[in-house]
Design a protein around this motif. Structure first.
Motif, PDB file in Angstrom:
ATOM      1  N   ARG A   2      -9.345  35.821   6.437  1.00 43.71           N
ATOM      2  CA  ARG A   2      -9.017  34.437   6.737  1.00 43.71           C
ATOM      3  C   ARG A   2     -10.157  33.497   6.386  1.00 43.71           C
ATOM      4  N   ASP A   3      -9.802  32.253   6.103  1.00 42.15           N
ATOM      5  CA  ASP A   3     -10.792  31.222   5.814  1.00 42.15           C
ATOM      6  C   ASP A   3     -11.412  30.771   7.136  1.00 42.15           C
ATOM      7  N   LYS A   4     -12.712  30.938   7.284  1.00 40.17           N
ATOM      8  CA  LYS A   4     -13.377  30.672   8.561  1.00 40.17           C
ATOM      9  C   LYS A   4     -14.375  29.533   8.436  1.00 40.17           C
ATOM     10  N   PHE A   5     -14.482  28.757   9.510  1.00 41.54           N
ATOM     11  CA  PHE A   5     -15.538  27.751   9.627  1.00 41.54           C
ATOM     12  C   PHE A   5     -16.599  28.301  10.581  1.00 41.54           C
ATOM     13  N   PRO A   6     -17.850  28.185  10.226  1.00 44.04           N
ATOM     14  CA  PRO A   6     -18.916  28.743  11.082  1.00 44.04           C
ATOM     15  C   PRO A   6     -18.932  28.078  12.456  1.00 44.04           C
ATOM     16  N   PRO A   7     -19.439  28.766  13.465  1.00 42.05           N
ATOM     17  CA  PRO A   7     -19.607  28.143  14.796  1.00 42.05           C
ATOM     18  C   PRO A   7     -20.435  26.871  14.689  1.00 42.05           C
ATOM     19  N   GLY A   8     -20.061  25.898  15.483  1.00 43.92           N
ATOM     20  CA  GLY A   8     -20.767  24.635  15.462  1.00 43.92           C
ATOM     21  C   GLY A   8     -20.195  23.602  14.509  1.00 43.92           C
ATOM     22  N   THR A   9     -19.159  23.988  13.741  1.00 45.70           N
ATOM     23  CA  THR A   9     -18.549  23.046  12.790  1.00 45.70           C
ATOM     24  C   THR A   9     -17.148  22.628  13.223  1.00 45.70           C
ATOM     25  N   GLU A  10     -16.809  22.832  14.497  1.00 46.00           N
ATOM     26  CA  GLU A  10     -15.460  22.528  14.967  1.00 46.00           C
ATOM     27  C   GLU A  10     -15.090  21.054  14.788  1.00 46.00           C
ATOM     28  N   THR A  11     -16.043  20.165  15.040  1.00 41.46           N
ATOM     29  CA  THR A  11     -15.771  18.733  14.896  1.00 41.46           C
ATOM     30  C   THR A  11     -15.486  18.375  13.447  1.00 41.46           C
ATOM     31  N   LEU A  12     -16.268  18.935  12.536  1.00 40.20           N
ATOM     32  CA  LEU A  12     -16.038  18.715  11.111  1.00 40.20           C
ATOM     33  C   LEU A  12     -14.682  19.280  10.697  1.00 40.20           C
ATOM     34  N   ARG A  13     -14.371  20.463  11.180  1.00 36.89           N
ATOM     35  CA  ARG A  13     -13.104  21.088  10.827  1.00 36.89           C
ATOM     36  C   ARG A  13     -11.925  20.217  11.263  1.00 36.89           C
ATOM     37  N   GLN A  14     -11.980  19.697  12.483  1.00 38.72           N
ATOM     38  CA  GLN A  14     -10.885  18.862  12.971  1.00 38.72           C
ATOM     39  C   GLN A  14     -10.756  17.585  12.152  1.00 38.72           C
ATOM     40  N   TRP A  15     -11.877  16.988  11.807  1.00 35.09           N
ATOM     41  CA  TRP A  15     -11.817  15.776  10.982  1.00 35.09           C
ATOM     42  C   TRP A  15     -11.181  16.078   9.628  1.00 35.09           C
ATOM     43  N   LEU A  16     -11.556  17.199   9.040  1.00 33.51           N
ATOM     44  CA  LEU A  16     -10.975  17.578   7.751  1.00 33.51           C
ATOM     45  C   LEU A  16      -9.470  17.811   7.865  1.00 33.51           C
ATOM     46  N   PHE A  17      -9.032  18.355   8.990  1.00 32.51           N
ATOM     47  CA  PHE A  17      -7.591  18.585   9.173  1.00 32.51           C
ATOM     48  C   PHE A  17      -6.847  17.259   9.323  1.00 32.51           C
ATOM     49  N   ASP A  18      -7.457  16.305   9.998  1.00 34.38           N
ATOM     50  CA  ASP A  18      -6.785  15.043  10.318  1.00 34.38           C
ATOM     51  C   ASP A  18      -6.818  14.016   9.194  1.00 34.38           C
ATOM     52  N   ASN A  19      -7.672  14.226   8.193  1.00 38.13           N
ATOM     53  CA  ASN A  19      -7.903  13.194   7.180  1.00 38.13           C
ATOM     54  C   ASN A  19      -7.828  13.753   5.765  1.00 38.13           C
ATOM     55  N   PRO A  20      -7.268  12.972   4.838  1.00 40.08           N
ATOM     56  CA  PRO A  20      -6.597  11.693   5.061  1.00 40.08           C
ATOM     57  C   PRO A  20      -5.214  11.921   5.673  1.00 40.08           C
ATOM     58  N   HIS A  21      -4.625  10.860   6.183  1.00 42.29           N
ATOM     59  CA  HIS A  21      -3.288  10.923   6.764  1.00 42.29           C
ATOM     60  C   HIS A  21      -2.480   9.729   6.273  1.00 42.29           C
ATOM     61  N   ILE A  22      -1.187   9.940   6.208  1.00 42.23           N
ATOM     62  CA  ILE A  22      -0.308   8.842   5.809  1.00 42.23           C
ATOM     63  C   ILE A  22      -0.310   7.795   6.917  1.00 42.23           C
ATOM     64  N   MET A  23      -0.126   6.527   6.555  1.00 39.29           N
ATOM     65  CA  MET A  23      -0.226   5.452   7.544  1.00 39.29           C
ATOM     66  C   MET A  23       1.006   4.548   7.480  1.00 39.29           C
ATOM     67  N   ASN A  24       1.288   3.937   8.617  1.00 37.93           N
ATOM     68  CA  ASN A  24       2.327   2.929   8.713  1.00 37.93           C
ATOM     69  C   ASN A  24       1.735   1.596   8.261  1.00 37.93           C
ATOM     70  N   LEU A  25       2.341   0.970   7.267  1.00 39.31           N
ATOM     71  CA  LEU A  25       1.781  -0.240   6.666  1.00 39.31           C
ATOM     72  C   LEU A  25       2.093  -1.502   7.460  1.00 39.31           C
ATOM     73  N   GLY A  26       3.127  -1.464   8.285  1.00 41.22           N
ATOM     74  CA  GLY A  26       3.489  -2.652   9.045  1.00 41.22           C
ATOM     75  C   GLY A  26       4.847  -2.481   9.702  1.00 41.22           C
ATOM     76  N   ARG A  27       5.231  -3.461  10.508  1.00 37.81           N
ATOM     77  CA  ARG A  27       6.490  -3.393  11.249  1.00 37.81           C
ATOM     78  C   ARG A  27       7.133  -4.773  11.283  1.00 37.81           C
ATOM     79  N   LEU A  28       8.408  -4.845  10.945  1.00 35.00           N
ATOM     80  CA  LEU A  28       9.202  -6.068  11.053  1.00 35.00           C
ATOM     81  C   LEU A  28      10.162  -5.904  12.220  1.00 35.00           C
TER      82      LEU A  28
END
Length: 631
Positions: A80-106
């Motif tokens: 499995r592809d592993k991230f070393p201990p201590g990189t959990e915050t980086l890993r989560q950011w990489l999972f969350d970004n980039p993300h599709i966004m809502n451009l606006g609401r009428l």
């Protein structure tokens, strides 16, 4: 007999009386999720394939710590592809970004009490019309999307003025009625002439313009500055109608109305509405997420490279290749990322990423480097392209992509002492774990290496000796008791593993016949899977995958049964969107279109009869035109 296409389409006009339900109005690149008010008063998002956002890096993480490939792994995949201990915050950011966004609401600023909602979406013209009462007063709203601009147009008829506002969210990751936090910016009223906005959200900038009056206006979104003059509601309505009329009058069509099997209407409904949904949401500049453009899915709206086939391959069979070609060009745009990933892991060639946004960086996941079936996909797309356009230009366009793809395919297998090449480690499409010599991947590797050599020969180049050596000595497809099984190690395929994607059927279903795949074993495998699988623990595209295999192995009754299997994972909602995933699930729609086109128009080596994938029992009368046979 020529199909009456307007009658075919309009008998599946979408009707809905739920004020909160979101319907997709889109041009393939941009989608306006419209609710029962004709706006987004109760629910709905404005999303586009170009509309992406990333949160700022977490405290303590610097840009140089972000791996361009999405992984910190070095050297060949061994598990499995592993991230070393201590990189959990980086890993989560990489999972969350980039993300599709809502451009606006009428939305209506003060909706009041809304009742007696009656809504229609006219597929022939692309126009959504809703009639309702608000505080006892009759209201009619027409809404449509421009075919060439990312612009929604609205016209309101009401005896009393209705205030409509536009507001903007800060991006969030929850798929709620509206995606985003709308508390950070004040709403803007429509009407009063032109209003221009340059929106900057962290590092994302885009442009918005409102134009018109309070009861007839347009709202446009763009990554670039917008033109000085926008089309009016009337002009947009005319352009939208012309676009959809042309869409339905060109490309493929299947009419089942002369059939006596009582299921014909539901199958035809799914076919027509799937064409609409894919053209509205999945025909733009980038591949679609599994949820399309209606919201944000658990994978943050990123697209999965193994799912690209399910979103886009059908366009080749339906005579609408141009609708998918920009997204399929992702392989050209991702070529540097694929080269960098292969080099970082010590491989030759191009290793295609897994779950990505426009930058081509894989979101972290333990199976990224060993989920193999995404790798041959560009060869499949290239072959579809060549079938439609058998020119030197097509050969040259794909040459470096095919070479790099096959180079990695020849480098990845591990050679044992007996000279046999094994796919190890490997995660099968079913994603039930990491093993070796997975059945579908072994077949797809054979087909891909064969086709890559044929591509070279078409270009007048010599065959690559290593590719031939690997292809000739690949491990055999694993067989137990006369049927294919998931992998060489998983002999419990039909007991403990008879759920998730039925990998064994893909070897002679999605894939054409080839040396090394026994026809009788493939046929018996299809029957075995159908009898033993837990179809309530599958995904939406598993049913068309089964149908392809049943058709190709001479079991057309089973092919129809698979497409219409009564399972909670094989439902198509009121607007025709497959629901066989954790969200609205467009791979099911794309898979259905590929399978049913194949069943109607045939495939390489198909029986020489009309609609060879449908039963010859007199109950199915399949009238089709404009389709191309499958590989």
């Amino acid at each position: 007999m020529k199909i009456d296409r307007q009658a075919l389409v309009t008998r599946h006009t979408i009707e809905c009386h739920d004020p909160t339900a979101r319907l997709a109005l889109g041009n393939g690149e941009f989608c306006f999720g419209v609710d029962g008010t004709g706006l987004q008063t109760f629910a709905g998002n404005c999303m586009a394939h170009w509309g992406w956002h990333s949160f700022p890096l977490p405290a303590g993480v610097t840009p140089d710590q972000v791996p361009a490939t999405g992984t910190l792994q070095q050297g060949h995949a061994v598990d499995r592809d592993k991230f070393p201990p201590g990189t959990e915050t980086l890993r989560q950011w990489l999972f969350d970004n980039p993300h599709i966004m809502n451009l606006g609401r009428l939305r209506l600023a003060q909706p009041g009490v809304i009742s007696n909602v009656k809504r229609t979406l006219d597929l022939w013209t692309g126009l959504h019309t809703t009639r309702y009462e608000m505080d006892g007063q009759p209201v009619k709203v027409e809404t449509c999307v421009h075919p060439a601009l990312d612009l929604v147009a609205v016209r309101i008829e009401s005896p009393v003025p209705l205030a409509v506002v536009l507001d903007f969210p800060y991006p969030t990751l929850k798929n709620e009625a509206w995606v985003g936090d709308f508390s950070q910016s004040p709403p803007v009223a429509t009407g009063g002439g032109r209003k221009n906005f340059e929106r900057t959200v962290d590092t994302t900038t885009y442009h918005v313009a409102l134009e018109g009056n309070a009861d007839s206006f347009v709202c446009a979104f763009s990554a670039q500055p917008l033109p000085a003059t926008l089309p009016s509601f009337g002009e947009t309505k005319t352009a939208c109608a012309a676009k959809w009329k042309n869409f339905w009058q060109t490309g493929g069509a299947i009419d089942l109305s002369a059939s006596t099997d009582p299921r014909w209407r539901e199958l035809e409904r799914r076919i027509v509405l799937s064409q609409y949904q894919m053209a509205a949401q999945s025909a733009g500049s980038w591949c679609s997420s599994e949820m399309g453009l209606l919201g944000i899915d658990p994978w943050r709206g990123q697209f999965h490279m193994e799912m690209v086939w399910w979103h886009l391959a059908h366009y080749a069979l339906w005579g609408r290749w141009e609708l998918g070609s920009r997204a399929i060009d992702c392989y050209r745009r991702f070529l540097p990322a694929a080269k960098a990933l292969a080099a970082q892991l010590g491989y030759r060639g191009l290793k295609w990423p897994k779950s990505v946004g426009p930058e081509g960086r894989s979101a972290p996941w333990y199976g990224n480097q060993v989920l193999l079936w995404k790798q041959p996909h560009p060869i499949f797309f290239a072959e579809l392209d060549y079938r439609l356009q058998p020119t030197l230009a097509t050969l040259e366009k794909w040459a470096d992509i095919i070479h790099g793809t096959a180079e990695h395919m020849a480098d990845y297998p591990v050679k044992d002492a007996a000279g046999i090449y094994h796919l190890a480690p490997a995660m099968p499409p079913s994603e039930q774990g990491i093993t070796r010599d997975t059945v579908f991947d072994l077949a797809y590797w054979r087909w891909g290496l064969d086709k890559a050599q044929q591509w070279r020969q078409r270009l007048g180049l010599a065959r690559e000796p290593l590719w031939d050596e690997v292809r000739k000595n690949l491990a055999p497809l694993p067989v137990v008791d006369g049927v294919f099984v998931h992998s060489a190690e998983w002999h419990d395929t039909y007991t403990k593993r008879a759920w998730e994607h039925p990998d064994p059927v893909g070897v002679r279903g999605m894939l054409p016949p080839m040396d090394g795949v026994d026809a009788k074993i493939a046929r018996d495998t299809v029957a075995k899977v159908w009898a033993t699988w837990n179809w309530d623990r599958c995904w939406g595209w598993d049913f068309p995958w089964m149908a392809m295999a049943a058709a190709r192995t001479g079991q057309p009754e089973l092919a129809v049964e698979a497409l219409l299997k009564d399972s909670p994972r094989n439902q198509y909602d009121f607007q025709g969107i497959n629901t066989g995933g954790p969200c609205p699930y467009l791979p099911g729609n794309g898979g259905l279109l590929y399978a049913v086109a194949m069943m109607a128009a045939g495939w390489d080596g198909a029986p020489e009869r009309h609609a060879p994938g449908f039963p010859e029992n007199g109950q199915w009368q399949v009238c089709w035109e404009g389709l191309n046979p499958a590989l």
